[in-house]
Write a protein that holds these residues in place. Structure first.
Motif, PDB file in Angstrom:
ATOM      1  N   ILE A 109     -15.521  -9.278  -4.444  1.00 18.29           N
ATOM      2  CA  ILE A 109     -16.291 -10.420  -4.929  1.00 18.29           C
ATOM      3  C   ILE A 109     -15.975 -11.703  -4.168  1.00 18.29           C
ATOM      4  CG2 ILE A 109     -14.623 -11.163  -6.697  1.00 18.29           C
ATOM      5  CD1 ILE A 109     -17.013 -11.603  -8.573  1.00 18.29           C
ATOM      6  N   ASP A 110     -14.839 -11.745  -3.480  1.00 13.21           N
ATOM      7  CA  ASP A 110     -14.360 -12.964  -2.832  1.00 13.21           C
ATOM      8  C   ASP A 110     -14.719 -12.970  -1.351  1.00 13.21           C
ATOM      9  OD1 ASP A 110     -12.678 -14.928  -1.549  1.00 13.21           O
ATOM     10  OD2 ASP A 110     -11.468 -14.974  -3.374  1.00 13.21           O
ATOM     11  N   PRO A 111     -15.639 -13.857  -0.924  1.00  9.90           N
ATOM     12  CA  PRO A 111     -16.053 -13.881   0.488  1.00  9.90           C
ATOM     13  C   PRO A 111     -14.918 -14.252   1.439  1.00  9.90           C
ATOM     14  CG  PRO A 111     -16.954 -15.774  -0.686  1.00  9.90           C
ATOM     15  CD  PRO A 111     -16.371 -14.852  -1.728  1.00  9.90           C
ATOM     16  N   GLY A 112     -13.967 -15.072   0.971  1.00  7.89           N
ATOM     17  CA  GLY A 112     -12.841 -15.440   1.818  1.00  7.89           C
ATOM     18  C   GLY A 112     -11.974 -14.238   2.156  1.00  7.89           C
ATOM     19  N   LEU A 113     -11.732 -13.400   1.164  1.00  3.61           N
ATOM     20  CA  LEU A 113     -10.927 -12.195   1.393  1.00  3.61           C
ATOM     21  C   LEU A 113     -11.669 -11.225   2.312  1.00  3.61           C
ATOM     22  CD1 LEU A 113      -9.507 -11.572  -2.196  1.00  3.61           C
ATOM     23  CD2 LEU A 113      -8.310 -12.528  -0.219  1.00  3.61           C
ATOM     24  N   ILE A 114     -12.983 -11.115   2.149  1.00  6.84           N
ATOM     25  CA  ILE A 114     -13.769 -10.226   3.005  1.00  6.84           C
ATOM     26  C   ILE A 114     -13.726 -10.689   4.457  1.00  6.84           C
ATOM     27  CG2 ILE A 114     -16.121  -9.495   3.553  1.00  6.84           C
ATOM     28  CD1 ILE A 114     -14.822  -7.870   1.335  1.00  6.84           C
ATOM     29  N   GLU A 115     -13.797 -11.992   4.678  1.00 14.74           N
ATOM     30  CA  GLU A 115     -13.718 -12.505   6.050  1.00 14.74           C
ATOM     31  C   GLU A 115     -12.365 -12.172   6.663  1.00 14.74           C
ATOM     32  OE1 GLU A 115     -16.031 -13.803   8.136  1.00 14.74           O
ATOM     33  OE2 GLU A 115     -17.293 -13.036   6.517  1.00 14.74           O
ATOM     34  N   ARG A 116     -11.305 -12.303   5.901  1.00 14.63           N
ATOM     35  CA  ARG A 116      -9.979 -11.936   6.399  1.00 14.63           C
ATOM     36  C   ARG A 116      -9.927 -10.456   6.746  1.00 14.63           C
ATOM     37  NH1 ARG A 116      -5.537 -13.781   2.217  1.00 14.63           N
ATOM     38  NH2 ARG A 116      -4.371 -12.308   3.500  1.00 14.63           N
ATOM     39  N   ALA A 117     -10.515  -9.623   5.890  1.00 11.30           N
ATOM     40  CA  ALA A 117     -10.510  -8.181   6.125  1.00 11.30           C
ATOM     41  C   ALA A 117     -11.254  -7.836   7.417  1.00 11.30           C
ATOM     42  CB  ALA A 117     -11.140  -7.463   4.941  1.00 11.30           C
ATOM     43  N   PRO A 140       0.800  -1.227   0.000  1.00  8.51           N
ATOM     44  CA  PRO A 140       0.000   0.000   0.000  1.00  8.51           C
ATOM     45  C   PRO A 140       0.833   1.277   0.000  1.00  8.51           C
ATOM     46  CG  PRO A 140      -0.957  -1.594   1.509  1.00  8.51           C
ATOM     47  CD  PRO A 140       0.352  -2.167   1.055  1.00  8.51           C
ATOM     48  N   GLU A 141       1.935   1.274   0.741  1.00 10.26           N
ATOM     49  CA  GLU A 141       2.718   2.512   0.848  1.00 10.26           C
ATOM     50  C   GLU A 141       3.288   2.969  -0.487  1.00 10.26           C
ATOM     51  OE1 GLU A 141       5.288  -0.910   2.556  1.00 10.26           O
ATOM     52  OE2 GLU A 141       3.187  -0.227   2.636  1.00 10.26           O
ATOM     53  N   TRP A 142       3.454   2.067  -1.448  1.00 11.24           N
ATOM     54  CA  TRP A 142       3.972   2.465  -2.757  1.00 11.24           C
ATOM     55  C   TRP A 142       2.958   3.334  -3.495  1.00 11.24           C
ATOM     56  CZ3 TRP A 142       6.407  -2.722  -4.886  1.00 11.24           C
ATOM     57  CH2 TRP A 142       7.467  -3.075  -4.047  1.00 11.24           C
ATOM     58  N   ARG A 143       1.683   3.154  -3.195  1.00 13.71           N
ATOM     59  CA  ARG A 143       0.659   4.019  -3.770  1.00 13.71           C
ATOM     60  C   ARG A 143       0.497   5.294  -2.935  1.00 13.71           C
ATOM     61  NH1 ARG A 143      -2.045  -1.186  -4.350  1.00 13.71           N
ATOM     62  NH2 ARG A 143      -2.695  -1.561  -6.501  1.00 13.71           N
ATOM     63  N   LEU A 144       0.456   5.111  -1.624  1.00 14.29           N
ATOM     64  CA  LEU A 144       0.137   6.223  -0.739  1.00 14.29           C
ATOM     65  C   LEU A 144       1.156   7.346  -0.800  1.00 14.29           C
ATOM     66  CD1 LEU A 144      -1.162   4.304   2.396  1.00 14.29           C
ATOM     67  CD2 LEU A 144      -2.437   5.186   0.441  1.00 14.29           C
ATOM     68  N   GLY A 151      -8.291  -6.069   2.482  1.00 16.50           N
ATOM     69  CA  GLY A 151      -8.427  -4.871   3.287  1.00 16.50           C
ATOM     70  C   GLY A 151      -7.175  -4.099   3.650  1.00 16.50           C
ATOM     71  N   GLU A 152      -5.997  -4.599   3.278  1.00 16.53           N
ATOM     72  CA  GLU A 152      -4.779  -3.899   3.673  1.00 16.53           C
ATOM     73  C   GLU A 152      -4.695  -2.494   3.082  1.00 16.53           C
ATOM     74  OE1 GLU A 152      -4.851  -7.003   2.663  1.00 16.53           O
ATOM     75  OE2 GLU A 152      -3.829  -8.253   4.172  1.00 16.53           O
ATOM     76  N   LEU A 153      -5.017  -2.369   1.795  1.00 18.71           N
ATOM     77  CA  LEU A 153      -4.955  -1.051   1.172  1.00 18.71           C
ATOM     78  C   LEU A 153      -6.055  -0.142   1.712  1.00 18.71           C
ATOM     79  CD1 LEU A 153      -3.749   0.943  -0.803  1.00 18.71           C
ATOM     80  CD2 LEU A 153      -5.098  -0.110  -2.629  1.00 18.71           C
ATOM     81  N   SER A 154      -7.233  -0.681   1.965  1.00 20.04           N
ATOM     82  CA  SER A 154      -8.329   0.113   2.525  1.00 20.04           C
ATOM     83  C   SER A 154      -7.912   0.729   3.857  1.00 20.04           C
ATOM     84  CB  SER A 154      -9.565  -0.765   2.739  1.00 20.04           C
ATOM     85  OG  SER A 154      -9.925  -1.462   1.566  1.00 20.04           O
ATOM     86  N   THR A 155      -7.335  -0.105   4.717  1.00 21.42           N
ATOM     87  CA  THR A 155      -6.886   0.380   6.020  1.00 21.42           C
ATOM     88  C   THR A 155      -5.779   1.414   5.876  1.00 21.42           C
ATOM     89  OG1 THR A 155      -7.454  -1.736   7.067  1.00 21.42           O
ATOM     90  CG2 THR A 155      -5.892  -0.325   8.232  1.00 21.42           C
ATOM     91  N   ALA A 156      -4.848   1.149   4.969  1.00 23.34           N
ATOM     92  CA  ALA A 156      -3.738   2.082   4.756  1.00 23.34           C
ATOM     93  C   ALA A 156      -4.235   3.420   4.220  1.00 23.34           C
ATOM     94  CB  ALA A 156      -2.714   1.469   3.801  1.00 23.34           C
ATOM     95  N   LEU A 157      -5.206   3.385   3.300  1.00 27.27           N
ATOM     96  CA  LEU A 157      -5.807   4.617   2.793  1.00 27.27           C
ATOM     97  C   LEU A 157      -6.469   5.398   3.917  1.00 27.27           C
ATOM     98  CD1 LEU A 157      -7.482   3.562  -0.572  1.00 27.27           C
ATOM     99  CD2 LEU A 157      -5.921   5.491  -0.293  1.00 27.27           C
ATOM    100  N   TYR A 158      -7.191   4.708   4.764  1.00 32.12           N
ATOM    101  CA  TYR A 158      -7.879   5.349   5.873  1.00 32.12           C
ATOM    102  C   TYR A 158      -6.864   6.034   6.796  1.00 32.12           C
ATOM    103  CZ  TYR A 158     -11.068   5.943   9.806  1.00 32.12           C
ATOM    104  OH  TYR A 158     -11.825   6.476  10.825  1.00 32.12           O
ATOM    105  N   ARG A 159      -5.823   5.302   7.159  1.00 34.66           N
ATOM    106  CA  ARG A 159      -4.786   5.884   8.024  1.00 34.66           C
ATOM    107  C   ARG A 159      -4.153   7.107   7.370  1.00 34.66           C
ATOM    108  NH1 ARG A 159      -3.277   2.424  12.164  1.00 34.66           N
ATOM    109  NH2 ARG A 159      -3.627   0.185  11.874  1.00 34.66           N
TER     110      ARG A 159
END
Length: 269
Positions: A109-117, A39-43, A73-81
């Motif tokens: 679209i992936d429920p497994g990734l959403i659960e991890r997030a 994420p930091e490479w974008r931020l 969710g890693e990028l979502s959290t990083a964007l929020y921070r």
């Protein structure tokens, strides 16, 4: 367990998820995406004061954001921070007083990734995660309208779409890409989008062929091609009533961060 690969074909070991053997994720749902595109490479391209620049006037309520294709969710959290000025050690959005309150709805679209997030989110009060096929108009309407109604709103202030357009394009064709962009434009005041370049399309198709599988259904018939940042800019500005505000530059993996603004007035009621 298969080792997933990045969109550029670089291999990584990762947790099993809804991707094909050999690491080809047909919807971009790589289980360890943030490890090969941190994420930091974008931020580092985005101003920390971006929200205050975009929304300088006092608001009666919080800013609302939509993150489409949030993965785990890693990028979502990083964007929020980043946008609210929190350090990595801040465990709650109550750790400091933000200049702008922000609530995010993140979908994938992936429920497994959403659960991890959901399990790893440090901001459960401010960031919500939901499984959604964004191209399913019925499911999309139910989720987005339900979320917005909680705040008495009809549109989001800002939408994030980071490296999602190629997967929509490959799986739904030219018309699907146009519908997707039109949908995003209708849902927000500002749209921050990171299109994949055409070389990533070829790499994704090549991975499927190496697995002995057919190309994506629409790959050979796509007429929207070439400079995808320019193509997407044309679609948004000519057909979706948006204007290009800024290009924040390109990441080290050659993806532009483009900010668009709606030309239509979004009601807060």
């Amino acid at each position: 367990m298969a080792a997933p690969v990045s969109e550029d074909g670089k291999g990584l070991r990762g947790e099993a998820c809804s991707f094909l053997p050999g690491g080809a994720a047909p919807y971009g749902n790589f289980p360890d995406y943030s490890r090969f595109h941190p994420p930091e490479w974008r931020l580092q391209l985005l101003p920390a004061a971006l929200l205050s620049q975009l929304f300088p006037s006092p608001r009666a309520g919080p800013l609302l954001g939509l993150d489409v294709g949030c993965n785990s969710g890693e990028l979502s959290t990083a964007l929020y921070r980043h946008l609210l000025g929190f350090g990595k050690s801040d465990a709650s959005h109550m750790c400091s007083v933000p200049e702008k309150d922000l609530y995010l709805l993140c979908c994938d679209i992936d429920p497994g990734l959403i659960e991890r997030a959901k399990k790893s989110s440090p901001f459960p009060g401010a960031i919500s995660y939901a499984t959604l096929d964004i191209m399913d108009a019925g499911a999309r309407e139910v989720l987005l309208s339900s979320y917005l109604s909680r705040f008495g709103r009809v549109a989001f202030d800002i939408c994030f779409c980071m490296s999602v357009t190629m997967w929509i394009h490959l799986n739904h064709g030219d018309s699907g890409l146009v519908k997707f962009l039109s949908c995003l434009a209708s849902q927000c005041t500002y749209l921050l989008i990171e299109p994949q370049p055409w070389k990533c399309y070829r790499a994704a198709a090549r991975r499927l062929r190496k697995l002995g599988r057919n190309d994506f259904d629409h790959f050979r018939s796509l007429t929207i091609s070439g400079n995808m940042a320019e193509e997407i800019t044309q679609i948004l500005t000519k057909g979706c009533a948006m204007e290009l505000v800024c290009c924040f530059g390109s990441t080290s993996w050659d993806r532009s961060l483009l900010l668009f603004k709606s030309k239509e007035i979004r009601s807060l009621l």
